[in-house]
Scaffold this active site. Structure first.
Site, PDB file in Angstrom:
ATOM      1  CD  GLU A   1      44.099   5.536  90.050  1.00 57.49           C
ATOM      2  OE1 GLU A   1      45.116   5.304  90.740  1.00 57.49           O
ATOM      3  OE2 GLU A   1      43.616   4.720  89.235  1.00 57.49           O
ATOM      4  NE  ARG A   2      41.624   4.251  95.032  1.00 60.07           N
ATOM      5  CZ  ARG A   2      41.554   3.058  95.599  1.00 60.07           C
ATOM      6  NH1 ARG A   2      40.979   2.923  96.765  1.00 60.07           N
ATOM      7  NH2 ARG A   2      42.060   2.015  95.018  1.00 60.07           N
TER       8      ARG A   2
ATOM      9  CB  CYS B   1      49.594  -3.396 103.811  1.00 58.20           C
ATOM     10  SG  CYS B   1      51.179  -2.734 104.265  1.00 58.20           S
TER      11      CYS B   1
ATOM     12  CE  LYS C   1      49.654   4.710  88.596  1.00 55.69           C
ATOM     13  NZ  LYS C   1      48.426   5.028  89.393  1.00 55.69           N
TER      14      LYS C   1
HETATM   15  P1  NAD Z   1      45.374  -0.953  94.097  1.00 61.59           P
HETATM   16  O1  NAD Z   1      45.949  -2.281  93.778  1.00 61.59           O
HETATM   17  O2  NAD Z   1      43.971  -0.655  93.713  1.00 61.59           O
HETATM   18  O3  NAD Z   1      46.258   0.202  93.395  1.00 61.59           O
HETATM   19  C1  NAD Z   1      47.664   0.217  93.498  1.00 61.59           C
HETATM   20  C2  NAD Z   1      48.230   0.875  92.244  1.00 61.59           C
HETATM   21  O4  NAD Z   1      47.886   0.091  91.103  1.00 61.59           O
HETATM   22  C3  NAD Z   1      47.682   2.284  92.002  1.00 61.59           C
HETATM   23  O5  NAD Z   1      48.742   3.126  91.589  1.00 61.59           O
HETATM   24  C4  NAD Z   1      46.668   2.075  90.885  1.00 61.59           C
HETATM   25  O6  NAD Z   1      46.557   3.194  90.027  1.00 61.59           O
HETATM   26  C5  NAD Z   1      47.225   0.890  90.114  1.00 61.59           C
HETATM   27  N1  NAD Z   1      46.172   0.084  89.497  1.00 61.59           N
HETATM   28  C6  NAD Z   1      44.877  -0.034  89.916  1.00 61.59           C
HETATM   29  N2  NAD Z   1      44.208  -0.879  89.099  1.00 61.59           N
HETATM   30  C7  NAD Z   1      45.085  -1.314  88.175  1.00 61.59           C
HETATM   31  C8  NAD Z   1      44.994  -2.228  87.071  1.00 61.59           C
HETATM   32  N3  NAD Z   1      43.851  -2.865  86.785  1.00 61.59           N
HETATM   33  N4  NAD Z   1      46.095  -2.450  86.339  1.00 61.59           N
HETATM   34  C9  NAD Z   1      47.248  -1.837  86.633  1.00 61.59           C
HETATM   35  N5  NAD Z   1      47.399  -0.967  87.662  1.00 61.59           N
HETATM   36  C10 NAD Z   1      46.334  -0.712  88.427  1.00 61.59           C
HETATM   37  O7  NAD Z   1      45.604  -0.729  95.663  1.00 61.59           O
HETATM   38  P2  NAD Z   1      45.020   0.425  96.591  1.00 61.59           P
HETATM   39  O8  NAD Z   1      43.566   0.204  96.800  1.00 61.59           O
HETATM   40  O9  NAD Z   1      45.486   1.748  96.121  1.00 61.59           O
HETATM   41  O10 NAD Z   1      45.806   0.113  97.952  1.00 61.59           O
HETATM   42  C11 NAD Z   1      45.363  -0.816  98.902  1.00 61.59           C
HETATM   43  C12 NAD Z   1      46.014  -2.167  98.704  1.00 61.59           C
HETATM   44  O11 NAD Z   1      47.436  -2.050  98.784  1.00 61.59           O
HETATM   45  C13 NAD Z   1      45.633  -3.150  99.797  1.00 61.59           C
HETATM   46  O12 NAD Z   1      45.458  -4.411  99.212  1.00 61.59           O
HETATM   47  C14 NAD Z   1      46.841  -3.147 100.717  1.00 61.59           C
HETATM   48  O13 NAD Z   1      47.013  -4.299 101.498  1.00 61.59           O
HETATM   49  C15 NAD Z   1      47.939  -2.999  99.728  1.00 61.59           C
HETATM   50  N6  NAD Z   1      49.154  -2.498 100.352  1.00 61.59           N
HETATM   51  C16 NAD Z   1      50.189  -3.365 100.494  1.00 61.59           C
HETATM   52  C17 NAD Z   1      51.353  -2.935 101.103  1.00 61.59           C
HETATM   53  C18 NAD Z   1      52.514  -3.866 101.255  1.00 61.59           C
HETATM   54  O14 NAD Z   1      53.618  -3.401 101.494  1.00 61.59           O
HETATM   55  N7  NAD Z   1      52.338  -5.169 101.130  1.00 61.59           N
HETATM   56  C19 NAD Z   1      51.457  -1.616 101.556  1.00 61.59           C
HETATM   57  C20 NAD Z   1      50.371  -0.759 101.387  1.00 61.59           C
HETATM   58  C21 NAD Z   1      49.220  -1.216 100.766  1.00 61.59           C
END
Ligand code: NAD
Length: 497
Positions: A174-175, A279, A171
């Site tokens: 979506e961006r 991240c 999954k």
């Molecule tokens: P996000 O949390 O908005 O989205 C991540 C995933 O969760 C997506 O697939 C999204 O569709 C889903 N999602 C979004 N809102 C949701 C909800 N309310 N309930 C359930 N699922 C939901 O993250 P993002 O903006 O796509 O990515 C950036 C973030 O990811 C930053 O905080 C970054 O630090 C983190 N990140 C962490 C790592 C790591 O390994 N620690 C690696 C890459 C990115």
């Protein structure tokens, strides 16, 4: 308008809900991605259930051959994938190739998995008794991934999950959903049976359906911390194995003896590369001592002002636009908060306009000094091209800053002093440490994972940790009688004598 559908066996049913996929370079909507629901998930799970037993029973070297083919296909399609990725994410092409390359390295690790999947064996653990263990796949696993690495992170999870014999449902964000679909096509071309790697698009509705689905045994999540925590709790409550990586606020400690020219070069790349949307970015720099801070700042300012922001296909650009207009507004909001809280604005990246791309989501680089630990802009993740200077009077204070921060993903120390580096690496309360390495993402045969609110669950991504996450260990105790009577008392817990 281009429409992006699920990649599932039997074809995607007509969607009723969609999300806009934006064009970060020019602004506006470039495509729409279908948002799936329970029915889409059920269709994908049924296909996974049908395909997984034969895949798991296949000789491991045959599964490896699929990964070898897949590796060759990614290399062949590197340019195409990088352009597709940059067009939806906004990062520059060279950086998209890095994103794909780091995923490819996990695929390479998976080519050798038969070796690491071998179990343990003890002959004659008791009289006529042998004990052995084997790693078996979970069955069906799911991965939920963020926007910022749409090739690397799906491959961190998916390549390992399927190599050990699982079926995997991805999954993605979506961006930027196109690269995940293309990877699924390339897997089929590589010889992967249908149903083993499927892509289901969606938002919270789909995520909740995954977390509650009784046939899915393990869920790997990477994204922001609040959602990671939610996913972890809901998945565990449903009886699943869950690992959930979250946000970050990585610090770079600069000791007085550091090579400042090298540090400035490393900081520019690690703070502003990919517009700070990593991240493992370094958004906080901690010079030790005011003299170090002044010397560092004097070198940083001209280096930052010389950075080139450009569209993703500009080969001279250091970084491109951020992912959406909302994200741009959020980063600008954090800069304002930092100023209101009393930080000194040294370089202001707001208001940057790219000529010919005025509607694109561009931000110039920002530098803030005299940031303190009580500021919200220090405590929270900004995830944009913003570097904050937090001055520390001594080594102990510098060590305590990342150690006490709510996030514990990565950290770096810049020094020529081996003792200071060794002491720092051993005592800092953070999961991944760089010594004169600004972005210490471990190679594919080690493992990746942060601590505290950067990682929920007890296993990391890829390497042996990934194999542990995507397999269960079965332990077999076998006795082959030689005809002599067994002398044990059957009513006493068996011991091996
Ligand atoms: P996000 O949390 O908005 O989205 C991540 C995933 O969760 C997506 O697939 C999204 O569709 C889903 N999602 C979004 N809102 C949701 C909800 N309310 N309930 C359930 N699922 C939901 O993250 P993002 O903006 O796509 O990515 C950036 C973030 O990811 C930053 O905080 C970054 O630090 C983190 N990140 C962490 C790592 C790591 O390994 N620690 C690696 C890459 C990115």
């Amino acid at each position: 308008m281009r429409q992006i559908d699920h990649f599932i066996v039997g074809g995607a049913p007509a969607a009723t809900r969609f999300a806009d996929v934006m064009d970060p370079n020019n602004g506006g909507v470039q495509a729409q991605v279908a948002l799936g629901d329970q029915a889409v998930l059920d269709q994908a799970v049924a296909a996974a259930q049908a395909a997984q037993p034969a895949w798991a029973a296949m000789n491991p070297q045959r599964r490896s051959r699929v990964m070898f083919n897949f590796k060759a296909l990614i290399e062949k399609h590197m340019d195409e994938l990088a352009h597709m990725l940059s067009a939806e994410h906004g990062k520059v092409i060279a950086d998209s190739k890095g994103d794909i390359q780091r995923g490819l390295e996990v695929v390479e690790f998976c080519c050798g998995l038969p070796h690491v999947m071998k179990g343990e064996y003890t002959q004659s653990a008791g009289p006529g008794i042998d004990v052995y263990s084997m790693r078996q796949p979970i069955g069906i696993g799911a991965g939920i991934t963020p926007f910022n690495f749409p090739a690397m992170i799906p491959l961190w999870m998916g390549a390992v999950a399927i190599s050990v014999g699982n079926a995997f449902l991805l999954k993605p964000s979506e961006r930027d959903p196109s690269v995940p679909n293309r990877l699924a096509e390339l897997f089929i071309e590589a010889g992967l049976p249908e149903g083993i790697f499927q892509v289901i698009h969606g938002d919270k509705v789909m995520v909740d359906a995954i977390l509650d689905h009784p046939a899915i045994g393990a869920v790997s999540f990477v994204g922001s911390s609040d959602i990671a925590h939610y996913v972890y709790n809901r998945g565990v409550a449903a009886g699943k194995r869950v690992q959930a990586m979250g946000g970050a606020k990585n610090h770079g400690i600069v000791m007085p003896d550091a090579d400042l020219d090298q540090v400035v070069n490393d900081l520019c790349g690690a703070a502003y590369g990919s517009a700070g949307e990593r991240c493992m970015a370094l958004p906080v720099v901690v010079p030790v001592g005011d003299d170090t801070a002044e010397r560092l700042k004097a070198k940083l300012i001209p280096a930052i002002e010389a950075l080139r922001v450009g569209i993703s296909t500009d080969e001279e650009a250091h970084y491109g636009p951020v992912v959406t207009a909302q994200h741009k507004a959020k980063v600008e909001g954090w800069i304002q908060t930092a100023i209101d809280e009393g930080s000194e604005l040294v370089v202001d990246g707001r208001g940057f306009k790219m000529q010919g791309h005025e509607e694109g989501y561009f931000l110039g680089p920002t530098l803030l000094d005299r940031v303190t630990t009580d500021m919200e802009s220090y405590k929270e993740e900004i995830f944009g091209p913003v570097l904050q200077i937090v001055r520390a009077p001594d080594f102990e204070t510098a060590l305590s800053l990342p150690s006490k921060h709510q996030y514990g993903n990565g950290v770096a120390i810049f020094t020529r002093n081996g003792h200071a580096a060794r002491e720092f690496a051993s005592r800092v309360n953070v999961g991944m440490v760089g010594i004169n390495v600004p972005i210490p993402v471990p190679v594919a045969y080690h493992s990746f994972g942060g601590w505290k609110r950067s990682g929920f669950g007890d296993t990391d991504q890829y390497g042996m940790e990934g194999i542990k996450f995507w397999t269960k260990v079965k332990k077999v105790t076998a006795r082959w009688p030689d005809g002599s009577p067994y002398g044990g008392n059957a009513f006493v817990i068996p011991t091996m004598g």
